[in-house]
Design a protein around this motif. Structure first.
Motif, mmCIF file in Angstrom:
data_model
loop_
_atom_site.group_PDB
_atom_site.id
_atom_site.type_symbol
_atom_site.label_atom_id
_atom_site.label_comp_id
_atom_site.label_asym_id
_atom_site.label_seq_id
_atom_site.Cartn_x
_atom_site.Cartn_y
_atom_site.Cartn_z
ATOM 1 N N ASP A 126 10.507 -11.228 0.031
ATOM 2 C CA ASP A 126 11.722 -11.033 -0.757
ATOM 3 C C ASP A 126 11.526 -9.940 -1.809
ATOM 4 O OD1 ASP A 126 12.993 -12.994 0.674
ATOM 5 O OD2 ASP A 126 12.654 -14.581 -0.800
ATOM 6 N N LYS A 127 10.345 -9.913 -2.440
ATOM 7 C CA LYS A 127 10.059 -8.880 -3.427
ATOM 8 C C LYS A 127 10.045 -7.505 -2.779
ATOM 9 C CE LYS A 127 6.714 -7.432 -6.936
ATOM 10 N NZ LYS A 127 5.417 -7.723 -7.610
ATOM 11 N N GLY A 128 9.484 -7.426 -1.569
ATOM 12 C CA GLY A 128 9.460 -6.157 -0.855
ATOM 13 C C GLY A 128 10.853 -5.651 -0.560
ATOM 14 N N TRP A 129 11.746 -6.559 -0.138
ATOM 15 C CA TRP A 129 13.128 -6.161 0.130
ATOM 16 C C TRP A 129 13.817 -5.687 -1.139
ATOM 17 C CZ3 TRP A 129 14.896 -4.668 4.440
ATOM 18 C CH2 TRP A 129 14.481 -5.237 5.639
ATOM 19 N N THR A 130 13.543 -6.347 -2.243
ATOM 20 C CA THR A 130 14.166 -5.942 -3.512
ATOM 21 C C THR A 130 13.726 -4.538 -3.912
ATOM 22 O OG1 THR A 130 14.309 -8.235 -4.281
ATOM 23 C CG2 THR A 130 14.418 -6.500 -5.951
ATOM 24 N N ILE A 131 12.414 -4.277 -3.810
ATOM 25 C CA ILE A 131 11.904 -2.954 -4.179
ATOM 26 C C ILE A 131 12.479 -1.887 -3.258
ATOM 27 C CG2 ILE A 131 9.834 -1.523 -4.313
ATOM 28 C CD1 ILE A 131 8.273 -4.057 -5.065
ATOM 29 N N LEU A 132 12.490 -2.157 -1.938
ATOM 30 C CA LEU A 132 13.025 -1.185 -0.991
ATOM 31 C C LEU A 132 14.502 -0.929 -1.245
ATOM 32 C CD1 LEU A 132 12.573 0.595 1.484
ATOM 33 C CD2 LEU A 132 13.105 -1.385 2.926
ATOM 34 N N THR A 133 15.250 -1.976 -1.558
ATOM 35 C CA THR A 133 16.679 -1.821 -1.845
ATOM 36 C C THR A 133 16.898 -0.980 -3.092
ATOM 37 O OG1 THR A 133 17.130 -3.976 -0.826
ATOM 38 C CG2 THR A 133 18.842 -3.046 -2.232
ATOM 39 N N GLN A 134 16.091 -1.207 -4.120
ATOM 40 C CA GLN A 134 16.202 -0.409 -5.348
ATOM 41 C C GLN A 134 15.952 1.066 -5.055
ATOM 42 O OE1 GLN A 134 13.259 -2.414 -7.705
ATOM 43 N NE2 GLN A 134 14.712 -3.859 -8.601
ATOM 44 N N MET B 89 9.022 7.436 5.636
ATOM 45 C CA MET B 89 7.606 7.729 5.861
ATOM 46 C C MET B 89 6.798 7.517 4.586
ATOM 47 S SD MET B 89 6.900 8.460 8.998
ATOM 48 C CE MET B 89 5.335 9.304 8.841
ATOM 49 N N THR B 90 7.420 7.741 3.437
ATOM 50 C CA THR B 90 6.706 7.591 2.165
ATOM 51 C C THR B 90 6.685 6.146 1.667
ATOM 52 O OG1 THR B 90 8.723 8.121 0.920
ATOM 53 C CG2 THR B 90 7.247 9.960 1.466
ATOM 54 N N GLN B 91 7.286 5.242 2.421
ATOM 55 C CA GLN B 91 7.308 3.829 2.015
ATOM 56 C C GLN B 91 6.207 3.027 2.698
ATOM 57 O OE1 GLN B 91 9.471 3.134 -0.525
ATOM 58 N NE2 GLN B 91 9.856 5.337 -0.252
ATOM 59 N N GLY B 92 5.223 3.718 3.266
ATOM 60 C CA GLY B 92 4.161 3.042 4.002
ATOM 61 C C GLY B 92 3.433 1.986 3.177
ATOM 62 N N SER B 93 3.117 2.310 1.925
ATOM 63 C CA SER B 93 2.393 1.354 1.083
ATOM 64 C C SER B 93 3.242 0.114 0.804
ATOM 65 C CB SER B 93 1.975 2.015 -0.229
ATOM 66 O OG SER B 93 3.112 2.464 -0.959
ATOM 67 N N LEU B 94 4.549 0.299 0.655
ATOM 68 C CA LEU B 94 5.444 -0.841 0.436
ATOM 69 C C LEU B 94 5.447 -1.759 1.649
ATOM 70 C CD1 LEU B 94 7.712 -2.327 -1.148
ATOM 71 C CD2 LEU B 94 9.326 -0.788 -0.022
ATOM 72 N N PHE B 95 5.595 -1.156 2.839
ATOM 73 C CA PHE B 95 5.610 -1.955 4.060
ATOM 74 C C PHE B 95 4.271 -2.669 4.260
ATOM 75 C CE2 PHE B 95 8.706 1.480 5.634
ATOM 76 C CZ PHE B 95 9.791 0.790 5.106
ATOM 77 N N ARG B 96 3.193 -2.031 3.854
ATOM 78 C CA ARG B 96 1.871 -2.640 4.019
ATOM 79 C C ARG B 96 1.650 -3.773 3.016
ATOM 80 N NH1 ARG B 96 -0.868 1.483 2.819
ATOM 81 N NH2 ARG B 96 -1.284 0.889 0.658
ATOM 82 N N ASP B 97 2.000 -3.530 1.769
ATOM 83 C CA ASP B 97 1.706 -4.512 0.725
ATOM 84 C C ASP B 97 2.631 -5.721 0.762
ATOM 85 O OD1 ASP B 97 -0.234 -2.754 -0.085
ATOM 86 O OD2 ASP B 97 0.953 -1.904 -1.731
ATOM 87 N N HIS B 98 3.835 -5.552 1.316
ATOM 88 C CA HIS B 98 4.819 -6.641 1.284
ATOM 89 C C HIS B 98 5.214 -7.119 2.676
ATOM 90 C CE1 HIS B 98 5.486 -6.368 -3.078
ATOM 91 N NE2 HIS B 98 5.355 -5.059 -2.926
ATOM 92 N N ALA B 99 4.437 -6.769 3.672
ATOM 93 C CA ALA B 99 4.731 -7.240 5.020
ATOM 94 C C ALA B 99 4.417 -8.722 5.134
ATOM 95 C CB ALA B 99 3.911 -6.448 6.040
ATOM 96 N N LEU B 100 5.245 -9.459 5.859
ATOM 97 C CA LEU B 100 4.984 -10.867 6.108
ATOM 98 C C LEU B 100 3.915 -10.995 7.172
ATOM 99 C CD1 LEU B 100 8.584 -12.393 6.167
ATOM 100 C CD2 LEU B 100 6.863 -12.699 4.401
ATOM 101 N N ALA B 101 2.970 -11.886 6.944
ATOM 102 C CA ALA B 101 1.939 -12.120 7.955
ATOM 103 C C ALA B 101 2.575 -12.765 9.182
ATOM 104 C CB ALA B 101 0.852 -13.032 7.393
ATOM 105 N N GLU B 102 1.943 -12.525 10.350
ATOM 106 C CA GLU B 102 2.486 -13.079 11.590
ATOM 107 C C GLU B 102 2.561 -14.596 11.517
ATOM 108 O OE1 GLU B 102 0.482 -11.765 15.049
ATOM 109 O OE2 GLU B 102 0.809 -9.632 14.662
ATOM 110 N N GLU B 103 1.564 -15.215 10.857
ATOM 111 C CA GLU B 103 1.569 -16.665 10.761
ATOM 112 C C GLU B 103 2.768 -17.153 9.974
ATOM 113 O OE1 GLU B 103 -0.885 -14.724 9.963
ATOM 114 O OE2 GLU B 103 -2.501 -15.135 11.400
ATOM 115 N N GLU B 104 3.112 -16.376 8.897
ATOM 116 C CA GLU B 104 4.235 -16.775 8.052
ATOM 117 C C GLU B 104 5.550 -16.660 8.784
ATOM 118 O OE1 GLU B 104 5.999 -15.788 3.586
ATOM 119 O OE2 GLU B 104 4.132 -14.870 4.303
ATOM 120 N N THR B 105 5.723 -15.561 9.530
ATOM 121 C CA THR B 105 6.961 -15.401 10.279
ATOM 122 C C THR B 105 7.041 -16.439 11.375
ATOM 123 O OG1 THR B 105 5.889 -13.749 11.693
ATOM 124 C CG2 THR B 105 7.151 -12.951 9.813
ATOM 125 N N GLY B 106 5.893 -16.768 11.954
ATOM 126 C CA GLY B 106 5.884 -17.782 12.994
ATOM 127 C C GLY B 106 6.226 -19.147 12.435
#
Length: 211
Positions: free
Chosen positions: A134-142, A184-201
């Motif tokens: 959720d935090k990742g989505w907020t930052i990306l939206t901003q 392309m410049t949002q790579g660190s955001l996607f990496r730091d705030h990506a949901l783990a596969e276990e969490e999505t599962g």
């Protein structure tokens, strides 16, 4: 009877084909003037008139191919018909040149309203595409809100201060490249705030358990 899956190139071709066709037609007709019904129309206006049905046909084909259109695509189609039609009706290219400004103001404004309400409306639209916290989505939206508003200002500056041809190059390649570079410049955001596969599962299992 088994349906044959659409080739992978079909979707991007339908999305970007009309834009490239507009660009090619403009380069071909930019120095021409056409008299229609006793009124003279510059090549830009004629190309704009042709672009509208081509774009709508491409969107109809995309809908037939994928089974849906995004809200962004629908809003873009409405604004293209509205402002492209105004440019042709009043024989004034300024309406069509303002169209990207209004598109990005609309998208940026809607995302901004969502943020003021404590929500990421971007997450609602794209949650299945990019699994983020959720935090990742907020930052990306901003960031995307500021980016869209910046593109609106930039488009206004380009079409009001530069030649028509420069604006066409900017619209065709500059805006597309800017969006590509942004993500392309949002790579660190996607990496730091990506949901783990276990969490999505786990989320998926929880939803299945609730049904």
């Amino acid at each position: 009877m088994t349906e044959t899956p659409a080739p992978k190139w079909a979707k991007p071709a339908l999305e970007f084909g009309p834009i490239l066709a507009f660009f090619a037609a403009y380069l071909w007709l930019k120095d021409h003037t056409f008299e229609i019904g006793g009124t003279e129309y510059a090549g830009f206006i004629v190309v704009t008139a042709g672009f509208i049905p081509v774009f709508l046909l491409a969107m109809a084909a995309l809908w037939r191919l994928t089974g849906h259109l995004s809200r962004m695509q629908v809003a873009t189609a409405v604004l293209i018909v509205l402002f492209g039609g105004l440019s042709v009706w009043f024989n004034d290219p300024r309406f069509f040149k303002m169209k990207p400004t209004l598109i990005y103001l609309l998208f940026g404004g809607l995302l901004g309203i969502g943020l003021l309400r404590g929500q990421s409306w971007l997450q609602v639209v794209m949650d299945g595409v990019m699994p983020l916290t959720d935090k990742g989505w907020t930052i990306l939206t901003q960031r995307l809100t500021v980016f869209f508003l910046g593109l609106a200002v930039l488009n206004e500056a380009i079409w009001r201060t530069q030649s028509e041809e420069i604006w066409v190059y900017f619209k065709t390649f500059g805006l597309t490249a800017a969006i590509f570079v942004f993500f392309m410049t949002q790579g660190s955001l996607f990496r730091d705030h990506a949901l783990a596969e276990e969490e999505t599962g786990d989320d998926k299992d929880d939803k299945e358990g609730e049904t």
